[in-house]
Design a protein around this motif. Sequence first.
Motif, PDB file in Angstrom:
ATOM      1  N   TYR A 180      36.177  -2.968 -23.398  1.00 39.63           N
ATOM      2  CA  TYR A 180      37.547  -3.449 -23.636  1.00 39.63           C
ATOM      3  C   TYR A 180      38.211  -2.903 -24.896  1.00 39.63           C
ATOM      4  CZ  TYR A 180      35.462  -6.632 -20.321  1.00 39.63           C
ATOM      5  OH  TYR A 180      34.774  -7.144 -19.246  1.00 39.63           O
ATOM      6  N   ARG A 181      37.476  -2.102 -25.674  1.00 40.11           N
ATOM      7  CA  ARG A 181      38.022  -1.552 -26.925  1.00 40.11           C
ATOM      8  C   ARG A 181      38.560  -2.662 -27.827  1.00 40.11           C
ATOM      9  NH1 ARG A 181      35.223   2.575 -26.528  1.00 40.11           N
ATOM     10  NH2 ARG A 181      36.001   4.435 -25.518  1.00 40.11           N
ATOM     11  N   ILE A 182      37.776  -3.729 -27.977  1.00 40.88           N
ATOM     12  CA  ILE A 182      38.238  -4.892 -28.740  1.00 40.88           C
ATOM     13  C   ILE A 182      38.482  -4.589 -30.208  1.00 40.88           C
ATOM     14  CG2 ILE A 182      37.280  -6.634 -27.188  1.00 40.88           C
ATOM     15  CD1 ILE A 182      34.919  -6.830 -29.273  1.00 40.88           C
ATOM     16  N   ARG A 183      37.729  -3.671 -30.769  1.00 38.86           N
ATOM     17  CA  ARG A 183      37.941  -3.358 -32.185  1.00 38.86           C
ATOM     18  C   ARG A 183      39.237  -2.568 -32.358  1.00 38.86           C
ATOM     19  NH1 ARG A 183      31.840  -2.255 -32.016  1.00 38.86           N
ATOM     20  NH2 ARG A 183      30.939  -4.022 -33.149  1.00 38.86           N
ATOM     21  N   ARG A 184      39.434  -1.570 -31.557  1.00 39.55           N
ATOM     22  CA  ARG A 184      40.623  -0.712 -31.667  1.00 39.55           C
ATOM     23  C   ARG A 184      41.899  -1.475 -31.323  1.00 39.55           C
ATOM     24  NH1 ARG A 184      40.474   4.454 -28.108  1.00 39.55           N
ATOM     25  NH2 ARG A 184      38.631   4.774 -29.396  1.00 39.55           N
ATOM     26  N   SER A 185      41.822  -2.349 -30.329  1.00 41.00           N
ATOM     27  CA  SER A 185      43.033  -3.058 -29.881  1.00 41.00           C
ATOM     28  C   SER A 185      43.311  -4.337 -30.667  1.00 41.00           C
ATOM     29  CB  SER A 185      42.910  -3.413 -28.397  1.00 41.00           C
ATOM     30  OG  SER A 185      41.921  -4.414 -28.214  1.00 41.00           O
ATOM     31  N   GLY A 186      42.415  -4.701 -31.584  1.00 42.83           N
ATOM     32  CA  GLY A 186      42.596  -5.930 -32.356  1.00 42.83           C
ATOM     33  C   GLY A 186      42.175  -7.176 -31.593  1.00 42.83           C
ATOM     34  N   GLY A 187      41.390  -7.010 -30.533  1.00 44.28           N
ATOM     35  CA  GLY A 187      40.976  -8.148 -29.715  1.00 44.28           C
ATOM     36  C   GLY A 187      39.750  -8.886 -30.209  1.00 44.28           C
ATOM     37  N   LEU A 188      39.064  -8.353 -31.220  1.00 41.65           N
ATOM     38  CA  LEU A 188      37.881  -9.028 -31.757  1.00 41.65           C
ATOM     39  C   LEU A 188      38.330 -10.150 -32.674  1.00 41.65           C
ATOM     40  CD1 LEU A 188      34.811  -9.208 -32.076  1.00 41.65           C
ATOM     41  CD2 LEU A 188      34.989  -7.538 -33.928  1.00 41.65           C
ATOM     42  N   ARG A 189      37.934 -11.375 -32.338  1.00 44.76           N
ATOM     43  CA  ARG A 189      38.311 -12.558 -33.110  1.00 44.76           C
ATOM     44  C   ARG A 189      37.121 -13.017 -33.951  1.00 44.76           C
ATOM     45  NH1 ARG A 189      42.752 -10.917 -31.954  1.00 44.76           N
ATOM     46  NH2 ARG A 189      44.038 -11.797 -30.336  1.00 44.76           N
ATOM     47  N   MET A 190      37.372 -13.298 -35.204  1.00 43.74           N
ATOM     48  CA  MET A 190      36.304 -13.748 -36.092  1.00 43.74           C
ATOM     49  C   MET A 190      36.365 -15.254 -36.336  1.00 43.74           C
ATOM     50  SD  MET A 190      34.757 -10.985 -36.300  1.00 43.74           S
ATOM     51  CE  MET A 190      33.425 -11.269 -37.439  1.00 43.74           C
ATOM     52  N   GLU A 191      37.497 -15.875 -36.045  1.00 49.13           N
ATOM     53  CA  GLU A 191      37.615 -17.312 -36.272  1.00 49.13           C
ATOM     54  C   GLU A 191      36.969 -18.070 -35.105  1.00 49.13           C
ATOM     55  OE1 GLU A 191      41.177 -16.033 -33.927  1.00 49.13           O
ATOM     56  OE2 GLU A 191      40.248 -15.280 -35.747  1.00 49.13           O
ATOM     57  N   MET A 192      36.299 -19.142 -35.437  1.00 48.21           N
ATOM     58  CA  MET A 192      35.591 -19.958 -34.449  1.00 48.21           C
ATOM     59  C   MET A 192      36.576 -20.771 -33.635  1.00 48.21           C
ATOM     60  SD  MET A 192      32.684 -21.171 -33.251  1.00 48.21           S
ATOM     61  CE  MET A 192      31.259 -21.775 -34.109  1.00 48.21           C
ATOM     62  N   PRO A 193      36.632 -20.539 -32.330  1.00 47.08           N
ATOM     63  CA  PRO A 193      37.506 -21.367 -31.490  1.00 47.08           C
ATOM     64  C   PRO A 193      36.857 -22.722 -31.230  1.00 47.08           C
ATOM     65  CG  PRO A 193      36.337 -19.783 -30.152  1.00 47.08           C
ATOM     66  CD  PRO A 193      35.939 -19.520 -31.578  1.00 47.08           C
ATOM     67  N   GLU A 194      37.619 -23.625 -30.694  1.00 44.99           N
ATOM     68  CA  GLU A 194      37.040 -24.913 -30.304  1.00 44.99           C
ATOM     69  C   GLU A 194      36.336 -24.749 -28.980  1.00 44.99           C
ATOM     70  OE1 GLU A 194      38.914 -28.626 -30.466  1.00 44.99           O
ATOM     71  OE2 GLU A 194      40.102 -28.126 -32.217  1.00 44.99           O
ATOM     72  N   PHE A 195      35.124 -25.244 -28.922  1.00 47.94           N
ATOM     73  CA  PHE A 195      34.366 -25.176 -27.684  1.00 47.94           C
ATOM     74  C   PHE A 195      34.339 -26.544 -27.046  1.00 47.94           C
ATOM     75  CE2 PHE A 195      32.850 -21.377 -29.757  1.00 47.94           C
ATOM     76  CZ  PHE A 195      32.730 -20.490 -28.701  1.00 47.94           C
ATOM     77  N   GLU A 196      34.509 -26.556 -25.749  1.00 50.15           N
ATOM     78  CA  GLU A 196      34.520 -27.807 -25.005  1.00 50.15           C
ATOM     79  C   GLU A 196      33.097 -28.291 -24.764  1.00 50.15           C
ATOM     80  OE1 GLU A 196      36.737 -27.407 -21.447  1.00 50.15           O
ATOM     81  OE2 GLU A 196      38.555 -26.855 -22.483  1.00 50.15           O
ATOM     82  N   SER A 197      32.526 -28.912 -25.711  1.00 50.00           N
ATOM     83  CA  SER A 197      31.194 -29.523 -25.636  1.00 50.00           C
ATOM     84  C   SER A 197      30.126 -28.597 -25.061  1.00 50.00           C
ATOM     85  CB  SER A 197      31.241 -30.835 -24.825  1.00 50.00           C
ATOM     86  OG  SER A 197      31.495 -30.574 -23.454  1.00 50.00           O
ATOM     87  N   LEU A 198      30.287 -27.292 -25.250  1.00 53.65           N
ATOM     88  CA  LEU A 198      29.241 -26.369 -24.827  1.00 53.65           C
ATOM     89  C   LEU A 198      28.142 -26.363 -25.875  1.00 53.65           C
ATOM     90  CD1 LEU A 198      31.194 -23.269 -23.460  1.00 53.65           C
ATOM     91  CD2 LEU A 198      30.035 -25.043 -22.160  1.00 53.65           C
ATOM     92  N   LYS A 199      26.930 -26.523 -25.421  1.00 52.84           N
ATOM     93  CA  LYS A 199      25.783 -26.465 -26.322  1.00 52.84           C
ATOM     94  C   LYS A 199      25.091 -25.138 -26.092  1.00 52.84           C
ATOM     95  CE  LYS A 199      24.848 -31.438 -26.500  1.00 52.84           C
ATOM     96  NZ  LYS A 199      26.165 -31.842 -26.543  1.00 52.84           N
ATOM     97  N   ALA A 200      24.634 -24.538 -27.175  1.00 57.78           N
ATOM     98  CA  ALA A 200      23.976 -23.246 -27.075  1.00 57.78           C
ATOM     99  C   ALA A 200      22.870 -23.172 -28.108  1.00 57.78           C
ATOM    100  CB  ALA A 200      24.978 -22.130 -27.300  1.00 57.78           C
TER     101      ALA A 200
END
Length: 190
Positions: free
Chosen positions: A87-107
């Motif tokens: 997806y070329r996330i680095r070049r397109s600015g799509g890489l997000r570093m801020e933690m989004p809210e997760f809907e009670s997903l445990k990992a």
Amino acid sequence: MYPDCSSSETIQVLEQDRLLTFSYESIMNFHGGAMPAGVALAFRMFQYLTAACKERSGELPLRGNVTFFSGLGNNGQGILDTADCLYRIRRSGGLRMEMPEFESLKAPEAPGGGKYLFSGSFGAMSWQAAVRPGCIPQDFFDASKKAHLLRRQGKSLSDLQMEELLLLRRQTEKAILSRTPEELFTFTIK
């Protein structure tokens, strides 16, 4: 040579008006091979998400219109490189570093810090994914954690330790590729 991934196992994306098809081997070649378990994990995750995107919108993900967040932060280069290759996330600015809210997903915790939680968007489709507990072998986790600890202390693994870690990474890669995305992840798609 990389583990036997069927040649029919590919991931397709759109780039403007061109259809691009990526095999596991082409993604691994882009990455370089140092973190094969991460590439395998991301390959399975993006296979599922690509199919979900096509099913929901009738379209494949469009490069430049994709965002991606990894709960591993800057660790997990195999996962980040897979997202970047597709997806070329680095070049397109799509890489997000801020933690989004997760809907009670445990990992599970990751060996270098963070958790095996991921999220992003393919155009209007947003998604979250969490690795299911028990999918990351304990011996892989322990060896990877030791490598991260040594690196933080300014030390490195011996040649033998590095060879053993790479063997564990390849074994984990094979184990991941032998499973379906649904066996590996819990997905939330909106």
